[in-house]
Design a protein around this motif. Structure first.
Motif, mmCIF file in Angstrom:
data_model
loop_
_atom_site.group_PDB
_atom_site.id
_atom_site.type_symbol
_atom_site.label_atom_id
_atom_site.label_comp_id
_atom_site.label_asym_id
_atom_site.label_seq_id
_atom_site.Cartn_x
_atom_site.Cartn_y
_atom_site.Cartn_z
ATOM 1 N N TYR A 168 9.223 -17.423 6.498
ATOM 2 C CA TYR A 168 9.693 -16.247 5.582
ATOM 3 C C TYR A 168 8.681 -14.994 5.902
ATOM 4 O O TYR A 168 7.626 -15.216 5.287
ATOM 5 N N MET A 169 9.052 -14.020 6.228
ATOM 6 C CA MET A 169 8.480 -12.744 6.152
ATOM 7 C C MET A 169 9.078 -11.373 6.240
ATOM 8 O O MET A 169 10.170 -11.563 7.080
ATOM 9 N N GLN A 170 8.974 -10.704 5.390
ATOM 10 C CA GLN A 170 9.859 -9.270 5.279
ATOM 11 C C GLN A 170 8.924 -8.034 5.390
ATOM 12 O O GLN A 170 8.014 -8.143 4.435
ATOM 13 N N THR A 171 8.843 -7.107 6.326
ATOM 14 C CA THR A 171 8.044 -6.150 6.167
ATOM 15 C C THR A 171 8.834 -4.696 6.343
ATOM 16 O O THR A 171 9.590 -4.778 6.905
ATOM 17 N N GLU A 172 8.564 -3.823 5.327
ATOM 18 C CA GLU A 172 9.472 -2.619 5.161
ATOM 19 C C GLU A 172 8.415 -1.396 4.924
ATOM 20 O O GLU A 172 7.619 -1.316 4.454
ATOM 21 N N PHE A 173 9.137 -0.243 5.227
ATOM 22 C CA PHE A 173 8.419 0.858 5.022
ATOM 23 C C PHE A 173 9.719 1.780 4.224
ATOM 24 O O PHE A 173 10.612 1.822 4.231
ATOM 25 N N GLY A 174 8.927 2.171 3.061
ATOM 26 C CA GLY A 174 9.833 2.509 1.894
ATOM 27 C C GLY A 174 9.575 4.071 1.417
ATOM 28 O O GLY A 174 8.514 4.352 1.631
ATOM 29 N N SER B 187 5.718 13.783 -6.932
ATOM 30 C CA SER B 187 6.793 12.785 -7.507
ATOM 31 C C SER B 187 7.466 11.955 -6.576
ATOM 32 O O SER B 187 8.185 10.933 -7.004
ATOM 33 N N THR B 188 6.709 11.947 -5.430
ATOM 34 C CA THR B 188 7.352 10.778 -4.328
ATOM 35 C C THR B 188 6.311 9.877 -4.106
ATOM 36 O O THR B 188 5.124 9.907 -4.363
ATOM 37 N N ILE B 189 6.918 8.670 -3.498
ATOM 38 C CA ILE B 189 5.946 7.811 -2.981
ATOM 39 C C ILE B 189 6.415 6.828 -1.880
ATOM 40 O O ILE B 189 7.522 6.851 -1.726
ATOM 41 N N TRP B 190 5.585 6.746 -0.960
ATOM 42 C CA TRP B 190 6.024 6.071 0.230
ATOM 43 C C TRP B 190 4.830 5.201 0.689
ATOM 44 O O TRP B 190 3.641 5.382 0.303
ATOM 45 N N GLY B 191 5.176 4.275 1.370
ATOM 46 C CA GLY B 191 4.366 2.852 1.761
ATOM 47 C C GLY B 191 4.843 1.714 2.577
ATOM 48 O O GLY B 191 6.142 1.794 2.914
ATOM 49 N N VAL B 192 4.008 0.799 2.560
ATOM 50 C CA VAL B 192 4.465 -0.407 3.320
ATOM 51 C C VAL B 192 4.378 -1.562 2.468
ATOM 52 O O VAL B 192 3.387 -1.718 1.526
ATOM 53 N N THR B 193 5.370 -2.555 2.394
ATOM 54 C CA THR B 193 5.431 -3.549 1.471
ATOM 55 C C THR B 193 5.705 -4.913 2.479
ATOM 56 O O THR B 193 6.685 -4.717 3.406
ATOM 57 N N LYS C 233 13.222 3.137 -5.178
ATOM 58 C CA LYS C 233 12.603 3.304 -3.629
ATOM 59 C C LYS C 233 13.835 2.468 -2.845
ATOM 60 O O LYS C 233 14.515 1.692 -2.919
ATOM 61 N N ALA C 234 13.807 3.191 -1.539
ATOM 62 C CA ALA C 234 14.696 2.727 -0.475
ATOM 63 C C ALA C 234 13.736 2.560 0.746
ATOM 64 O O ALA C 234 12.980 3.179 0.963
ATOM 65 N N SER C 235 14.205 1.225 1.417
ATOM 66 C CA SER C 235 13.228 0.915 2.342
ATOM 67 C C SER C 235 13.929 0.564 3.858
ATOM 68 O O SER C 235 15.312 0.166 3.585
ATOM 69 N N VAL C 236 13.448 0.592 4.854
ATOM 70 C CA VAL C 236 14.001 0.257 6.320
ATOM 71 C C VAL C 236 12.954 -0.725 6.770
ATOM 72 O O VAL C 236 11.579 -0.440 6.633
ATOM 73 N N ILE D 37 0.981 -1.260 0.002
ATOM 74 C CA ILE D 37 0.001 0.082 -0.115
ATOM 75 C C ILE D 37 1.014 1.165 0.012
ATOM 76 O O ILE D 37 1.741 1.281 0.693
ATOM 77 N N SER D 38 0.604 2.074 -0.834
ATOM 78 C CA SER D 38 1.519 3.328 -1.141
ATOM 79 C C SER D 38 0.910 4.717 -1.258
ATOM 80 O O SER D 38 -0.342 4.416 -1.733
#
Length: 559
Positions: free
Chosen positions: A465-471, A451-457, A490-493, A445-446
């Motif tokens: 296995y599960m990987q959750t990030e905010f980008g 011109s920017t975008i942010w959200g959670v993947t 995109k860069a995420s943490v 969801i973003s």
């Protein structure tokens, strides 16, 4: 004393009654001019009116209704020596009419109208037009007469006409003096070239008075006045600075218009074509110059396409200038827009217009084909005799009156409207290939700014296995023919949880970098497909580093 007051009162009343009698008589010769527009002009304006109606802009709807009524100015009766009935007015009053109506109104409100007046002749430079009543219609035994003597400064003069008040044209008979009996005016504010002569006067002139007579008192003449000129313009920045075309200039125009033509039409056309080309050499925009050479059909049939092209490709300066003209007189705006369309088609990429005459071929007595060499390319135009002068009816393939151009433009515009790339919210889900460990599912969801975008993947594959990030990143839509490509970075943490070999779970934190592309099409507005490669930089090197994400999603637009 009472007797003197009574006598003075009687004189005053008699003078007022005499003045009204003269004014009423003058009404018999001075009428309201109504334009009948080209059907394509009416259709286009009705489309605009319908759009305003949908948006609830009632003032704009009323303004267009008023425009479509064709109320434009004043004219007066001239009867030729052979008894033929004519109306004299300004050219700008009838500039886009295909036929005209004149209405005479008495003091009691009784109106008499005559339809289907034809335009016999015009002079765009002097701003005069001669209209003729339909065949067999000769309602006037005589018309207004002309004063041909030079007026002196300070002479009393009178204006007669039907200026507008709201959506109504109201009779007005004004009085003033000649403030400059012969004046020449600059063609434009920054020009040393002049035009004229004009009679400058202070008799009241308002919008709607154009084409009406400037009069002097002349006992024995019809209405007890003679025509000294035709009111044509005023200077708004000065007080009571109104200008009329002198009667001798008007009489010369009438004589030329009604004289049997002995001139060679091809020579007249050649001179007209040369004037057209000469005006293209100046180092500035020339759409207003081109507009003067366009026929009524050319303007009406190409206006919609021209305005659409101007909206898409025209400069802001030109758009604003033509929009102002359109707001004052829609048909003038249409004429300038078609002029811009022609200019845009012949101006080279360097900005220069290189044009020369190639050939002139006669089609019939009222139509010629004129070919130009434009920057090495042949452009063919059709010229027709309209209102006594030669005008451009078609020019190349871009001002040809081809309705398929408009239809294709509408089709492309509709397709572009359906092609959504201005998302503010995007939802997607799909497949992730986690290299070294196997497949997984992804969901995102973003939200998007300019011109920017942010959200959670979230990447998920059951319990192991599960990987959750905010980008945070950016994407740039590139719109093509019916579809769009949107490169994405995109860069995420975030954190990653995996199942260890001893069935325990381990959690690690890190960052990731992602690059990819999104695709969307006008066929299904809002639906998009994305493909991206992601590299993980996590604290433990044992965690998966390489991911390929394929997702299908939907973007929500604000419009």
């Amino acid at each position: 004393m009472k007797r003197r007051i009574a006598v003075l009162g009687l004189i005053l009343v008699t003078a007022i009654q005499h003045s009204f009698a003269q004014t009423n008589t003058m009404r018999d010769y001075v009428g309201i001019i109504n334009q009948v527009y080209h059907p394509e002009v009416i259709s286009f304006m009705e489309e605009i009116q319908a759009d305003f109606e949908k948006s609830g802009n009632s003032d704009a709807v009323k303004s267009i209704s008023y425009f479509l009524e064709g109320l434009s100015g004043t004219g007066f009766v001239y009867v030729a020596p052979d008894g033929s009935n004519y109306i004299l007015t300004n050219y700008h009053v009838i500039a886009q009419a295909i036929s005209l109506k004149v209405t005479f109104e008495k003091t009691d409100g009784t109106k008499t109208s005559y339809d289907n007046l034809a335009i016999v002749s015009i002079d765009e430079d002097i701003d005069l037009a001669l209209l003729k009543f339909p065949a067999g219609v000769q309602p006037f035994a005589g018309g207004l007469t002309f004063n041909t003597t030079m007026l002196e400064d300070g002479t009393d003069v009178f204006s007669a006409g039907f200026p507008g008040m709201g959506n109504n044209a109201l009779w007005q008979f004004g009085k003033g003096i000649v403030s400059n009996s012969s004046v020449r005016l600059p063609v434009s504010e920054d020009s040393t070239e002049t035009r004229g002569p004009y009679i400058q006067h202070t008799a009241q002139v308002d919008p709607g008075n154009s084409g009406g007579p400037l009069l002097i008192a002349q006992p024995g003449a019809p209405g007890s006045y003679a025509v000294a000129g035709i009111n044509t313009l005023k200077v708004l920045s000065r007080q009571a600075a109104n200008y009329a075309i002198p009667s001798q200039t008007v009489l010369d125009f009438i004589g030329k218009s009604l004289a049997a033509s002995r001139e060679n039409e091809q020579e007249l056309l050649e001179a007209r074509v040369q004037a057209f080309m000469d005006g293209l050499t100046v180092p500035k925009a020339v759409y207003d110059h081109i507009a003067k050479f366009l026929s009524t059909d050319c303007v009406a049939l190409n206006a919609k396409f021209a305005i659409s092209e101007l909206d898409d490709r025209g400069s802001k300066t030109v758009w604003n200038s033509i929009a102002r003209a359109f707001s004052w007189n829609p048909v003038d705006g249409m004429r300038y827009a078609v002029g811009w369309l022609v200019e845009d088609s012949i101006r080279s990429k360097s900005g220069a217009i290189k044009i020369s005459l190639d050939t002139i071929e006669k089609i019939n007595d009222t139509e010629y084909s004129v070919s130009f060499d434009v920057s090495g390319n042949t452009v063919t135009s059709a010229w027709v005799k309209e209102f006594g002068i030669w005008r451009i009816n078609t020019f190349g393939g871009f001002a040809s009156g081809d309705k398929t151009l408009v239809e294709e433009k509408e089709r492309l515009r509709t397709r572009e409207d359906k092609l959504k790339t201005d998302y503010f919210l995007m939802l997607s889900a799909g497949y992730t290939q986690v290299f070294g460990t196997g497949p997984a599912l992804n969901a995102n969801i973003s939200y998007r700014g300019n011109s920017t975008i942010w959200g959670v993947t979230v990447q998920y594959r059951g319990s192991d296995y599960m990987q959750t990030e905010f980008g945070f990143g950016a994407y740039m839509p590139i719109r093509l023919n019916g579809f769009a490509v949107m490169p994405l970075i995109k860069a995420s943490v975030g954190f990653m949880k995996t199942e260890e070999r001893d069935d325990s779970f381990d959690m690690n934190f890190g960052i990731s970098a992602q690059g990819g592309v999104m695709f969307t099409t006008a066929a299904i507005p809002g639906l998009f497909l994305s493909a991206a490669y992601q590299y993980n930089f996590y604290l433990s090197t044992d965690y998966p580093s390489h991911l390929l994400l394929i997702s299908l999603g939907y973007g929500f637009s604000r419009k």
